[in-house]
Every structure is written in structure tokens, then in C-alpha cells.
Design an enzyme around this catalytic site. Structure first.
Site, PDB file in Angstrom:
ATOM      1  N   HIS A  62       0.831  -1.209   0.000  1.00 40.03           N
ATOM      2  CA  HIS A  62       0.000   0.000   0.000  1.00 40.03           C
ATOM      3  C   HIS A  62       0.864   1.257   0.000  1.00 40.03           C
ATOM      4  O   HIS A  62       0.608   2.187  -0.772  1.00 40.03           O
ATOM      5  CB  HIS A  62      -0.920   0.004   1.218  1.00 40.03           C
ATOM      6  CG  HIS A  62      -1.665   1.300   1.407  1.00 40.03           C
ATOM      7  ND1 HIS A  62      -2.870   1.551   0.788  1.00 40.03           N
ATOM      8  CD2 HIS A  62      -1.367   2.414   2.122  1.00 40.03           C
ATOM      9  CE1 HIS A  62      -3.281   2.763   1.112  1.00 40.03           C
ATOM     10  NE2 HIS A  62      -2.384   3.309   1.930  1.00 40.03           N
ATOM     11  N   GLU A  63       1.869   1.299   0.871  1.00 38.20           N
ATOM     12  CA  GLU A  63       2.728   2.485   0.929  1.00 38.20           C
ATOM     13  C   GLU A  63       3.509   2.654  -0.374  1.00 38.20           C
ATOM     14  O   GLU A  63       3.741   3.789  -0.822  1.00 38.20           O
ATOM     15  CB  GLU A  63       3.684   2.393   2.123  1.00 38.20           C
ATOM     16  CG  GLU A  63       2.996   2.364   3.484  1.00 38.20           C
ATOM     17  CD  GLU A  63       2.005   3.500   3.698  1.00 38.20           C
ATOM     18  OE1 GLU A  63       2.178   4.565   3.074  1.00 38.20           O
ATOM     19  OE2 GLU A  63       1.048   3.319   4.463  1.00 38.20           O
TER      20      GLU A  63
ATOM     21  N   HIS B 228       1.588   4.525  -2.937  1.00 36.32           N
ATOM     22  CA  HIS B 228       1.732   5.986  -2.904  1.00 36.32           C
ATOM     23  C   HIS B 228       2.977   6.421  -3.681  1.00 36.32           C
ATOM     24  O   HIS B 228       2.973   7.466  -4.343  1.00 36.32           O
ATOM     25  CB  HIS B 228       1.833   6.476  -1.462  1.00 36.32           C
ATOM     26  CG  HIS B 228       0.544   6.383  -0.696  1.00 36.32           C
ATOM     27  ND1 HIS B 228      -0.635   6.920  -1.165  1.00 36.32           N
ATOM     28  CD2 HIS B 228       0.257   5.814   0.508  1.00 36.32           C
ATOM     29  CE1 HIS B 228      -1.600   6.697  -0.283  1.00 36.32           C
ATOM     30  NE2 HIS B 228      -1.083   6.023   0.737  1.00 36.32           N
TER      31      HIS B 228
ATOM     32  N   HIS C  10       3.127   8.950  -6.846  1.00 39.41           N
ATOM     33  CA  HIS C  10       4.039  10.088  -6.931  1.00 39.41           C
ATOM     34  C   HIS C  10       4.838  10.054  -8.237  1.00 39.41           C
ATOM     35  O   HIS C  10       5.022  11.086  -8.896  1.00 39.41           O
ATOM     36  CB  HIS C  10       4.991  10.070  -5.739  1.00 39.41           C
ATOM     37  CG  HIS C  10       5.805  11.310  -5.597  1.00 39.41           C
ATOM     38  ND1 HIS C  10       6.941  11.375  -4.829  1.00 39.41           N
ATOM     39  CD2 HIS C  10       5.657  12.549  -6.142  1.00 39.41           C
ATOM     40  CE1 HIS C  10       7.462  12.587  -4.888  1.00 39.41           C
ATOM     41  NE2 HIS C  10       6.707  13.321  -5.672  1.00 39.41           N
TER      42      HIS C  10
END
Length: 231
Positions: A100-101, A104, A108
Site C-alpha cells: 500500500h505504501e 503511494h 508520486h
């Protein structure tokens, strides 16, 4: 004024209860899936590094950060920060959070618009959070003599509410990217994939509760201001 205070206490109590229920469910889910060991034997850090590599991201570091539920992606220094339990452990919950991280980080790298908007709001929200409650409190106390102060507080609070709303597509998209990668790369067994999906589903619901609570509170302050104008 007494009715205003009672109304706020009821609203705040309901939101806190709902938030506690979702948080408790999330905690139990992560405890459950933390016991589901990965058949591939990979740690959260290894999962993260592989997802970044598979997406062609070479300028993001995966690091360990102290504490629990401290996992986050920092676009400023391009780091995926994983809590010690996620970084070192080899279970379905750790895999879900790590992926999940990295979702991100992928956002980006491709310039995902909602992440860009949220990042621009961060400095505003940080400043607003420092003064917002005091301005709102003073605005309510001075509602009859200086209603404009409450209006200022409402505008500031609206910025934080907007931030919580924009956070929803950012978080859901990161989870969708994570789950799609885990499935397409056959990283997990069916049972592990189902656990990762369930864990991320409940994590996302905490953001939904936060957004609903913020919207409800904003509407409550607006109703106070509107009532004072009618009077």
C-alpha cells in the site's frame, strides 16, 4: 448556547464511538492477518523493494521507522517508511501495508493528480490545525458580538475537511494498486491475498470515518453561524 454545546457533545460522541468501532475492527483484522505467514517467506521490506523495482522506481528508499501504525510514504525525501513490525515481518498484514505504501510511491512517480493536490494542501492544513480549535471556540463564545470570527474558523476548518475528502481517493487508489500488483505478480496465495484485501479494506474505512466526522462537524459549525445570522 447551551443547546449548541449539547448538540456538539452528542455529535462528537457519536463520531468517536463510530471511529472506535472501526479502529477496533481494524486492529483485530491486522492481528489476525499478522498470524498468516507468507508462503514466499518475504518480509514487508522485501515486498516493498520488489514492488518499487517492478514499477521502475529506483529513487525511493525503503526504511524502518519506530512505532506502530507509523507506516507512510514521504514524497519530500522519497522514502517508504515502514513500522518495525511491517518492515521485518513476513505475513499477509505486513505485505498489505508495505505494498500500500509503495502504491503511494507509484502515485508520486506518475503524477497522480489527487496525491499532488493533497500534497499542496499539507502546509495549509498544518498551519490551520494549530489555530483552528481556538478560533472556533472563540467564535462560538463571541457569536453574538463578533460572528465573523466563527466564519473565519469555519473557512479554516473547511480546508481540513477538504483535505480529508481528497485523502479518500488517494488511499483507495494506493490500495487498489497494491492489491493488483500482489495478484498480478502472484506474490501471495489465495488465502494471503484475501487477507491482504480485507486488511486494506478496513484501513481505508478509517479514512472514511474521518471524512464523515469532519463533514458532520463542519456542517454543525455552519448551522451555528447560520442560526446566529437569522437571529
Amino acid at each position: 448556547m447551551k443547546n449548541m454545546g449539547s448538540g456538539y457533545l452528542i455529535l462528537a460522541g457519536a463520531i468517536m464511538l463510530f471511529s472506535w468501532m472501526v479502529s477496533s475492527k481494524l486492529k483485530s483484522k491486522f492481528e489476525l492477518y499478522s498470524k498468516l505467514q507468507l508462503r514466499n517467506g518475504m518480509s514487508g521490506a522485501e515486498i516493498a523493494e520488489k514492488m518499487l523495482a517492478d514499477n521502475g522506481i529506483t529513487d525511493v528508499r525503503v526504511i524502518s521507522t519506530p512505532g506502530q501504525l507509523t507506516d507512510h510514504y514521504n514524497p519530500g525525501d522519497k522514502t517508504v517508511n515502514l513500522s518495525e513490525a511491517v518492515y521485518n515481518h513476513r505475513n499477509a498484514a505486513a505485505a498489505a501495508v508495505a505494498a500500500h505504501e509503495c502504491g503511494h510511491a507509484v502515485q508520486h512517480s506518475i503524477g497522480y493528480e489527487w496525491l499532488t493536490v493533497r500534497s499542496k494542501l499539507v502546509p495549509i492544513v498544518n498551519v490551520a490545525s494549530s489555530y483552528m480549535q481556538w478560533i472556533l471556540l472563540a467564535g462560538i463564545l463571541m457569536i453574538r458580538t463578533f460572528p465573523q470570527l466563527l466564519l473565519i474558523g469555519i473557512i479554516i476548518f473547511a480546508a481540513t475537511t477538504l483535505f480529508s475528502i481528497i485523502t479518500l481517493p488517494v488511499e483507495y487508489d494506493a490500495s487498489n494498486r497494491a492489491l493488483a500488483w500482489l495478484e498480478n505478480k502472484h506474490m501471495l496465495t489465495q488465502e494471503e491475498q484475501a487477507g491482504a484485501k480485507d486488511a486494506l479494506k478496513w484501513a481505508a474505512r478509517t479514512y472514511v470515518v474521518a471524512a464523515i466526522g469532519s463533514i458532520a462537524t463542519l456542517l454543525y459549525y455552519i448551522s451555528i453561524y447560520s442560526g446566529s445570522r437569522r437571529n
